[in-house]
Design a protein around this motif. Structure first.
Motif, PDB file in Angstrom:
ATOM      1  N   ARG A  46      39.843  22.454  -0.114  1.00 47.33           N
ATOM      2  CA  ARG A  46      41.224  22.679   0.438  1.00 47.33           C
ATOM      3  C   ARG A  46      41.503  21.261   1.073  1.00 47.33           C
ATOM      4  NH1 ARG A  46      41.543  27.310   4.201  1.00 47.33           N
ATOM      5  NH2 ARG A  46      40.688  26.081   5.578  1.00 47.33           N
ATOM      6  N   GLU A  47      40.688  20.879   2.029  1.00 44.61           N
ATOM      7  CA  GLU A  47      40.902  19.580   2.655  1.00 44.61           C
ATOM      8  C   GLU A  47      40.788  18.412   1.842  1.00 44.61           C
ATOM      9  OE1 GLU A  47      38.819  22.221   3.649  1.00 44.61           O
ATOM     10  OE2 GLU A  47      38.893  22.578   5.717  1.00 44.61           O
ATOM     11  N   LEU A  48      39.998  18.283   0.953  1.00 45.33           N
ATOM     12  CA  LEU A  48      39.679  17.094   0.024  1.00 45.33           C
ATOM     13  C   LEU A  48      41.055  17.266  -0.894  1.00 45.33           C
ATOM     14  CD1 LEU A  48      36.017  17.430  -0.669  1.00 45.33           C
ATOM     15  CD2 LEU A  48      37.353  15.690   0.933  1.00 45.33           C
ATOM     16  N   ARG A  49      41.417  18.205  -1.431  1.00 43.48           N
ATOM     17  CA  ARG A  49      42.714  18.355  -2.245  1.00 43.48           C
ATOM     18  C   ARG A  49      43.951  17.688  -1.490  1.00 43.48           C
ATOM     19  NH1 ARG A  49      40.625  23.245  -4.154  1.00 43.48           N
ATOM     20  NH2 ARG A  49      42.225  24.331  -3.124  1.00 43.48           N
ATOM     21  N   ARG A  50      44.060  18.172  -0.130  1.00 48.28           N
ATOM     22  CA  ARG A  50      45.306  17.676   0.485  1.00 48.28           C
ATOM     23  C   ARG A  50      44.936  16.059   0.956  1.00 48.28           C
ATOM     24  NH1 ARG A  50      44.274  20.609   5.308  1.00 48.28           N
ATOM     25  NH2 ARG A  50      44.873  22.463   4.132  1.00 48.28           N
ATOM     26  N   ALA A  51      43.567  15.687   0.922  1.00 45.12           N
ATOM     27  CA  ALA A  51      43.236  14.367   1.300  1.00 45.12           C
ATOM     28  C   ALA A  51      43.633  13.544  -0.257  1.00 45.12           C
ATOM     29  CB  ALA A  51      41.947  14.104   1.594  1.00 45.12           C
ATOM     30  N   PHE A  52      43.323  14.021  -1.044  1.00 40.34           N
ATOM     31  CA  PHE A  52      43.604  13.027  -2.499  1.00 40.34           C
ATOM     32  C   PHE A  52      44.425  13.959  -3.334  1.00 40.34           C
ATOM     33  CE2 PHE A  52      39.286  12.173  -0.718  1.00 40.34           C
ATOM     34  CZ  PHE A  52      39.443  10.624  -0.932  1.00 40.34           C
ATOM     35  N   PRO A  53      45.491  14.514  -3.112  1.00 40.56           N
ATOM     36  CA  PRO A  53      46.578  15.129  -3.954  1.00 40.56           C
ATOM     37  C   PRO A  53      46.471  15.007  -5.406  1.00 40.56           C
ATOM     38  CG  PRO A  53      47.862  13.649  -2.469  1.00 40.56           C
ATOM     39  CD  PRO A  53      46.425  13.366  -2.198  1.00 40.56           C
ATOM     40  N   ARG A  54      46.516  13.557  -5.919  1.00 41.03           N
ATOM     41  CA  ARG A  54      46.230  13.212  -7.242  1.00 41.03           C
ATOM     42  C   ARG A  54      45.032  13.409  -7.934  1.00 41.03           C
ATOM     43  NH1 ARG A  54      49.349   7.626  -7.305  1.00 41.03           N
ATOM     44  NH2 ARG A  54      48.104   7.244  -5.543  1.00 41.03           N
ATOM     45  N   GLY A  55      43.859  13.985  -7.151  1.00 35.91           N
ATOM     46  CA  GLY A  55      42.551  14.124  -7.764  1.00 35.91           C
ATOM     47  C   GLY A  55      41.497  13.375  -7.112  1.00 35.91           C
ATOM     48  N   TYR A  56      40.388  13.820  -7.121  1.00 36.10           N
ATOM     49  CA  TYR A  56      39.107  13.243  -6.877  1.00 36.10           C
ATOM     50  C   TYR A  56      37.930  13.717  -7.408  1.00 36.10           C
ATOM     51  CZ  TYR A  56      37.995  17.317  -4.512  1.00 36.10           C
ATOM     52  OH  TYR A  56      37.697  18.828  -4.065  1.00 36.10           O
ATOM     53  N   ALA A  68      33.782  11.991  -1.475  1.00 40.54           N
ATOM     54  CA  ALA A  68      35.004  12.129  -2.417  1.00 40.54           C
ATOM     55  C   ALA A  68      35.602  10.653  -2.604  1.00 40.54           C
ATOM     56  CB  ALA A  68      35.822  13.185  -1.735  1.00 40.54           C
ATOM     57  N   VAL A  69      35.846  10.675  -3.693  1.00 41.78           N
ATOM     58  CA  VAL A  69      36.630   9.389  -4.049  1.00 41.78           C
ATOM     59  C   VAL A  69      38.053   9.551  -5.004  1.00 41.78           C
ATOM     60  CG1 VAL A  69      36.167   7.095  -5.619  1.00 41.78           C
ATOM     61  CG2 VAL A  69      34.125   8.556  -4.423  1.00 41.78           C
ATOM     62  N   SER A  70      38.914   9.005  -4.623  1.00 41.66           N
ATOM     63  CA  SER A  70      40.168   8.972  -5.202  1.00 41.66           C
ATOM     64  C   SER A  70      40.089   8.756  -6.824  1.00 41.66           C
ATOM     65  CB  SER A  70      41.198   8.216  -4.606  1.00 41.66           C
ATOM     66  OG  SER A  70      42.444   8.229  -5.118  1.00 41.66           O
ATOM     67  N   ARG A  71      40.821   9.631  -7.491  1.00 41.85           N
ATOM     68  CA  ARG A  71      40.971   9.202  -9.150  1.00 41.85           C
ATOM     69  C   ARG A  71      41.658   8.100  -9.345  1.00 41.85           C
ATOM     70  NH1 ARG A  71      39.188  12.353 -12.851  1.00 41.85           N
ATOM     71  NH2 ARG A  71      38.524  14.663 -12.235  1.00 41.85           N
ATOM     72  N   THR A  72      42.677   7.769  -8.333  1.00 45.93           N
ATOM     73  CA  THR A  72      43.789   6.600  -8.617  1.00 45.93           C
ATOM     74  C   THR A  72      43.897   5.641  -7.662  1.00 45.93           C
ATOM     75  OG1 THR A  72      45.222   8.057  -7.122  1.00 45.93           O
ATOM     76  CG2 THR A  72      45.455   8.444  -9.557  1.00 45.93           C
ATOM     77  N   ASP A  73      43.227   5.831  -6.734  1.00 41.93           N
ATOM     78  CA  ASP A  73      43.369   4.404  -5.724  1.00 41.93           C
ATOM     79  C   ASP A  73      42.095   3.917  -5.326  1.00 41.93           C
ATOM     80  OD1 ASP A  73      46.093   4.675  -4.921  1.00 41.93           O
ATOM     81  OD2 ASP A  73      45.689   6.713  -3.992  1.00 41.93           O
ATOM     82  N   ALA A  74      40.950   4.295  -6.022  1.00 39.35           N
ATOM     83  CA  ALA A  74      39.652   3.479  -5.687  1.00 39.35           C
ATOM     84  C   ALA A  74      39.156   2.777  -6.735  1.00 39.35           C
ATOM     85  CB  ALA A  74      38.553   4.522  -5.413  1.00 39.35           C
ATOM     86  N   ASP A  75      38.549   1.732  -6.677  1.00 37.51           N
ATOM     87  CA  ASP A  75      37.842   0.914  -7.682  1.00 37.51           C
ATOM     88  C   ASP A  75      36.627   1.360  -8.134  1.00 37.51           C
ATOM     89  OD1 ASP A  75      36.368  -0.976  -8.939  1.00 37.51           O
ATOM     90  OD2 ASP A  75      36.977  -2.932  -7.882  1.00 37.51           O
ATOM     91  N   LEU A  76      36.809   2.400  -9.176  1.00 40.09           N
ATOM     92  CA  LEU A  76      35.646   3.143  -9.495  1.00 40.09           C
ATOM     93  C   LEU A  76      34.373   2.158  -9.901  1.00 40.09           C
ATOM     94  CD1 LEU A  76      37.448   5.987 -11.599  1.00 40.09           C
ATOM     95  CD2 LEU A  76      36.905   5.891  -9.036  1.00 40.09           C
ATOM     96  N   ASP A  77      34.377   1.174 -10.508  1.00 42.35           N
ATOM     97  CA  ASP A  77      33.080   0.570 -10.654  1.00 42.35           C
ATOM     98  C   ASP A  77      32.482   0.104  -9.666  1.00 42.35           C
ATOM     99  OD1 ASP A  77      33.606   0.443 -13.454  1.00 42.35           O
ATOM    100  OD2 ASP A  77      34.722  -1.157 -13.564  1.00 42.35           O
TER     101      ASP A  77
END
Length: 108
Positions: A46-56, A68-77
């Motif tokens: 619940r808390e992580l979905r709130r922190a990363f609304p576009r997915g993690y 937990a890592v943002s799907r959209t705002d992090a440099d995944l590499d």
């Protein structure tokens, strides 16, 4: 009941570390709590979905650390390289790469 007890014990502090973009978007959070159960906090969906609304995505480089890592705002590499280094230096190594949050769900 165990998740609610963890929420109360942390007094709302789901993570201990975070990184944000220059614009302030949350890139990733790390859970490295003094109790050594940081990885268990990845169950606080619940808390992580709130922190990363576009997915993690999640990482478990060590038994005592969850991320937990943002799907959209992090440099995944960049994050993958960091997780791999953490895993290599871990006291109790777990997983060396990022996973879907559903990977934490127990098998039916």
């Amino acid at each position: 009941a165990a998740l609610e007890a963890m929420r109360r014990a942390d007094r709302g502090q789901v993570w201990t570390h975070e990184k944000r973009t220059e614009s302030g978007a949350l890139e990733w959070v790390a859970m490295m709590h003094e109790d050594g159960l940081g990885s268990s906090r990845l169950l606080l969906e619940r808390e992580l979905r709130r922190a990363f609304p576009r997915g993690y995505l999640v990482a478990l480089p060590d038994r005592s650390c969850g991320m937990a890592v943002s799907r959209t705002d992090a440099d995944l590499d960049e994050v993958r390289a960091m997780v791999a280094r953490m895993h290599a230096d871990a006291t109790i190594p777990m997983i060396a790469d990022l996973r879907e949050p559903s990977a934490l769900s127990p098998a039916a």
